[in-house]
Write a protein that holds these residues in place. Structure first.
Motif, mmCIF file in Angstrom:
data_model
loop_
_atom_site.group_PDB
_atom_site.id
_atom_site.type_symbol
_atom_site.label_atom_id
_atom_site.label_comp_id
_atom_site.label_asym_id
_atom_site.label_seq_id
_atom_site.Cartn_x
_atom_site.Cartn_y
_atom_site.Cartn_z
ATOM 1 N N LYS A 169 1.177 60.247 19.070
ATOM 2 C CA LYS A 169 1.712 61.377 18.305
ATOM 3 C C LYS A 169 2.526 60.824 17.135
ATOM 4 O O LYS A 169 2.920 59.658 17.144
ATOM 5 N N PRO A 170 2.801 61.638 16.134
ATOM 6 C CA PRO A 170 3.592 61.168 14.988
ATOM 7 C C PRO A 170 4.966 60.671 15.439
ATOM 8 O O PRO A 170 5.563 61.208 16.369
ATOM 9 N N GLN A 171 5.436 59.648 14.764
ATOM 10 C CA GLN A 171 6.750 59.078 15.100
ATOM 11 C C GLN A 171 7.350 58.526 13.807
ATOM 12 O O GLN A 171 7.157 57.370 13.459
ATOM 13 N N SER A 172 8.095 59.353 13.113
ATOM 14 C CA SER A 172 8.582 58.986 11.784
ATOM 15 C C SER A 172 9.485 57.766 11.796
ATOM 16 O O SER A 172 9.560 57.032 10.819
ATOM 17 N N PHE A 173 10.185 57.542 12.915
ATOM 18 C CA PHE A 173 11.110 56.409 12.974
ATOM 19 C C PHE A 173 10.449 55.130 13.483
ATOM 20 O O PHE A 173 11.122 54.144 13.774
ATOM 21 N N PHE A 174 9.131 55.120 13.575
ATOM 22 C CA PHE A 174 8.419 53.924 14.033
ATOM 23 C C PHE A 174 8.703 52.727 13.113
ATOM 24 O O PHE A 174 8.735 51.583 13.564
ATOM 25 N N LYS A 175 8.940 52.987 11.837
ATOM 26 C CA LYS A 175 9.233 51.903 10.900
ATOM 27 C C LYS A 175 10.514 51.166 11.283
ATOM 28 O O LYS A 175 10.635 49.962 11.037
ATOM 29 N N TYR A 176 11.476 51.876 11.870
ATOM 30 C CA TYR A 176 12.698 51.219 12.326
ATOM 31 C C TYR A 176 12.455 50.437 13.616
ATOM 32 O O TYR A 176 13.057 49.390 13.851
ATOM 33 N N MET A 177 11.578 50.953 14.442
ATOM 34 C CA MET A 177 11.309 50.301 15.720
ATOM 35 C C MET A 177 10.645 48.943 15.526
ATOM 36 O O MET A 177 10.987 47.975 16.198
ATOM 37 N N VAL A 178 9.693 48.854 14.584
ATOM 38 C CA VAL A 178 8.985 47.581 14.400
ATOM 39 C C VAL A 178 9.862 46.533 13.730
ATOM 40 O O VAL A 178 9.454 45.371 13.600
ATOM 41 N N GLU A 286 30.648 51.465 15.170
ATOM 42 C CA GLU A 286 29.341 51.166 15.725
ATOM 43 C C GLU A 286 28.649 52.424 16.245
ATOM 44 O O GLU A 286 29.308 53.354 16.714
ATOM 45 N N ALA A 287 27.335 52.419 16.163
ATOM 46 C CA ALA A 287 26.540 53.474 16.798
ATOM 47 C C ALA A 287 26.364 53.072 18.259
ATOM 48 O O ALA A 287 25.271 52.745 18.733
ATOM 49 N N SER A 288 27.487 53.070 18.970
ATOM 50 C CA SER A 288 27.521 52.496 20.312
ATOM 51 C C SER A 288 28.438 53.300 21.222
ATOM 52 O O SER A 288 29.530 53.706 20.804
ATOM 53 N N THR A 289 27.987 53.518 22.436
ATOM 54 C CA THR A 289 28.769 54.255 23.424
ATOM 55 C C THR A 289 28.977 53.401 24.669
ATOM 56 O O THR A 289 28.059 52.762 25.165
ATOM 57 N N ARG A 437 27.205 49.649 28.223
ATOM 58 C CA ARG A 437 27.317 49.912 26.794
ATOM 59 C C ARG A 437 25.926 49.959 26.194
ATOM 60 O O ARG A 437 25.071 49.159 26.540
ATOM 61 N N TRP A 438 25.708 50.927 25.309
ATOM 62 C CA TRP A 438 24.429 50.994 24.606
ATOM 63 C C TRP A 438 24.690 51.131 23.111
ATOM 64 O O TRP A 438 25.474 51.972 22.686
ATOM 65 N N ILE A 439 24.053 50.268 22.340
ATOM 66 C CA ILE A 439 24.112 50.377 20.886
ATOM 67 C C ILE A 439 22.724 50.717 20.387
ATOM 68 O O ILE A 439 21.724 50.173 20.871
ATOM 69 N N ALA A 440 22.647 51.633 19.435
ATOM 70 C CA ALA A 440 21.357 52.103 18.954
ATOM 71 C C ALA A 440 20.532 50.985 18.341
ATOM 72 O O ALA A 440 21.043 50.148 17.602
ATOM 73 N N ASP A 441 19.249 50.978 18.653
ATOM 74 C CA ASP A 441 18.312 50.083 17.986
ATOM 75 C C ASP A 441 17.884 50.684 16.655
ATOM 76 O O ASP A 441 17.631 49.982 15.691
ATOM 77 N N TYR A 442 17.765 51.998 16.633
ATOM 78 C CA TYR A 442 17.353 52.697 15.422
ATOM 79 C C TYR A 442 18.087 54.041 15.363
ATOM 80 O O TYR A 442 18.506 54.577 16.393
ATOM 81 N N PRO A 443 18.270 54.596 14.170
ATOM 82 C CA PRO A 443 19.132 55.780 14.012
ATOM 83 C C PRO A 443 18.462 57.098 14.370
ATOM 84 O O PRO A 443 18.234 57.955 13.521
ATOM 85 N N ASP A 444 18.150 57.271 15.643
ATOM 86 C CA ASP A 444 17.583 58.528 16.126
ATOM 87 C C ASP A 444 18.127 58.785 17.529
ATOM 88 O O ASP A 444 18.204 57.847 18.347
ATOM 89 N N PRO A 445 18.512 60.033 17.861
ATOM 90 C CA PRO A 445 19.096 60.319 19.182
ATOM 91 C C PRO A 445 18.215 59.911 20.353
ATOM 92 O O PRO A 445 18.719 59.608 21.432
#
Length: 539
Positions: A169-178, A286-289, A437-445
């Motif tokens: 399926k479409p995944q607009s944030f795939f560019k951040y994942m790779v 940080e984008a980290s919780t 602790r988790w820090i985001a790999d990419y900026p999507d919830p």
């Protein structure tokens, strides 16, 4: 970059023959002949195997010793091994055109190296905790479940320098994942040569990034990053060497910084008070919780919602962030950090906010605790609280212990252990309560919310909620191409997690640092891997 400057993600990116942004302008400042940077890490790295890597510090080293299709930048992606890429109109086929680049041993990096790496990661025997992040690539889930051969993964090498990826399926944030380490290529001949010991020290690996790792035995506290002469963009890499020391004690790190042995150090709360007006001081959000996970599989009492809620309500987060830490950390609004992602000007954390899930109310906590104990047939409980053994983690552990033991009949024993050991025990369910602790790999919830579906390998406490699972599944399937609906699905999922108190968020983390003014070009990202040294230089 600042957290608030992160780009908005959502919907489908319909791109055609998109050429990536350039690597940045050259610095006009004169540079020193001695291009050596002295850096510190607060914890040991655990592995250099991209398929098995899970921690932040390993990914920081991996990010500059290896390279994926794209590189992370300030709200953008930049050319990596791929010089450009295209996306089909339906958003499901991504084609990456690779440059002619090399591994550090001189062999070419080809599309086949990506195919090999990705197949290896989703193969069940690899036991990668990041296999789930490949789920949107055709057949990845069936392969990971042992129902299909890895050769059926929806990624193909069309010759040596074209990689085609087929998404479900479409995944607009795939560019951040790779751009993240789990999507990096792996040199097949090196992986096969070392087998199970691949990535366990600096020599048992291949490197295609700006630097080559030297001197890491797998357990030691010192290592070097040395400029990789075979890196495709080596002419623009200014640093020749980066000396890395693992220093867990903040006082030792600060002393090394003051004596010139370090060019960078993190600070604890006491040090922040002393140095916050120093010209070298800077605080990053940080984008980290940071949160508590309660082991429901090991201790069925944690299946009781009243007990979980009591744990959350008893903690005075205001005192924790302002008195104990005082490092730029803030009270979280939930699990997904504030400032990471917004839609139509509204921050996700604000829209998903469940005040009761991150509020201190001692009287209500004790009431729910008593009710919960009665429901599970207990009068008193003794538990172990597990966390890391660095100075800051010890302070947080001691504070949380002091808060939880306000609940009558509850005894907490602290267990502070090395970061690598804590990761292993968490993943194997060897804990009562753990500070994670988790820090985001990419900026999507989704990068946060996916972790607490009932089948996710990072759901160490084994919390399970059918409504939550259904909302995440809906956001990733029928609503994947509908930005508004997908956003709402994720908001509702966050509310389910927080109302049920599946975990207990305690801080959204900040990082206070000192960095010598002679150091230029080091990039900070609020998401993983946080630091990039590929553009660094010494003035």
């Amino acid at each position: 970059m600042k957290i608030s400057s992160l780009v908005k993600i959502g919907g489908v990116a319909l791109l055609s023959a998109l050429v990536l942004a350039g690597c940045g302008s050259k610095s006009s400042q004169s540079t020193s002949k001695d291009q050596t940077l002295n850096w510190m890490l607060p914890a040991n790295i655990s592995t250099m195997d991209a398929s098995k890597m899970t921690d932040l510090y390993s990914s920081q080293i991996e990010n500059d010793t290896n390279e994926g299709l794209l590189r992370m930048g300030n709200s953008k992606v930049y050319p990596g091994v791929a010089k450009n890429y295209t996306v089909s109109k339906d958003g499901k086929t991504w084609t990456f055109n690779l440059r002619h680049s090399k591994w550090n041993d001189g062999k070419p990096v080809t599309a086949k190296d990506f195919v090999f790496s990705w197949r290896r990661t989703v193969t069940p025997k690899t036991a990668s905790q990041y296999a789930y992040i490949f789920a949107n690539i055709e057949n990845a889930n069936k392969i990971n479940a042992g129902k299909l051969s890895p050769t059926k993964l929806g990624v193909e090498a069309k010759g040596d320098y074209k990689l085609v990826v087929h998404l479900i399926k479409p995944q607009s944030f795939f560019k951040y994942m790779v751009a993240q380490s789990y999507y990096f290529p792996e040199e097949q001949s090196v992986v096969e040569k070392y087998g199970s010991s691949y990535g366990t020290n600096s020599t048992k690996n291949g490197y295609n990034g700006p630097f080559v790792l030297k001197g890491w035995t797998g357990t030691n506290d010192t290592m070097k990053l040395v400029k990789n002469k075979n890196y495709w963009n080596a002419k623009n890499i200014k640093l020749k060497t980066m000396n890395v020391q693992v220093i867990k004690d903040p006082s030792t790190a600060l002393n090394n910084y003051q004596s010139g042995k370090l060019d960078f150090t993190t600070l604890n709360s006491t040090q922040v008070k002393q140095y916050k007006n120093d010209k070298d001081y800077k605080a990053y959000k940080e984008a980290s919780t940071q949160y508590l996970e309660m082991n429901e599989k090991r201790l069925p009492m944690f299946k009781n919602k009243n007990i979980r809620k009591a744990f959350s309500l008893i903690i005075d987060r205001n005192q924790l962030v302002n008195k104990v830490l005082a490092d730029g950390s803030q009270i979280p609004k939930g699990y997904v950090p504030a400032g990471m992602n917004s839609r139509n000007g509204k921050d996700f954390a604000d829209e998903a906010y469940v005040k009761a899930a991150v509020t201190n109310n001692e009287a209500q906590a004790k009431k729910l605790w008593a009710k919960g104990l009665k429901e599970v047939g207990k009068k008193s409980v003794s538990l172990t609280l597990m966390s890391d053994d660095d100075d800051t983690s010890k302070k947080v552990t001691e504070f949380v212990q002091s808060q939880l033991t306000k609940l009558p009949g509850l005894k907490i024993t602290n267990q502070n252990i090395p970061f690598k050991t804590r990761l292993s025990r968490s993943q194997n369910g060897q804990f009562d309560i753990v500070i994670s602790r988790w820090i985001a790999d990419y900026p999507d919830p989704s990068n946060f919310l996916d972790l607490f579906t009932s089948t996710n390998s990072y759901n160490n406490g084994k919390w399970k909620n059918a409504k939550y699972d259904a909302l995440i599944k809906k956001s990733e399937n029928q609503d994947a191409n509908n930005e508004s609906a997908r956003w709402n699905d994720m908001i509702q999922a966050e509310k389910v997690l927080m109302n049920d108190q599946g975990i207990v968020p305690i801080t959204q983390q900040g990082q206070s640092t000192l960095m010598k003014s002679k150091v230029k070009g080091v990039q900070f990202f609020p998401t993983s891997p946080q630091w990039d040294w590929s553009k660094a230089s010494i003035k």
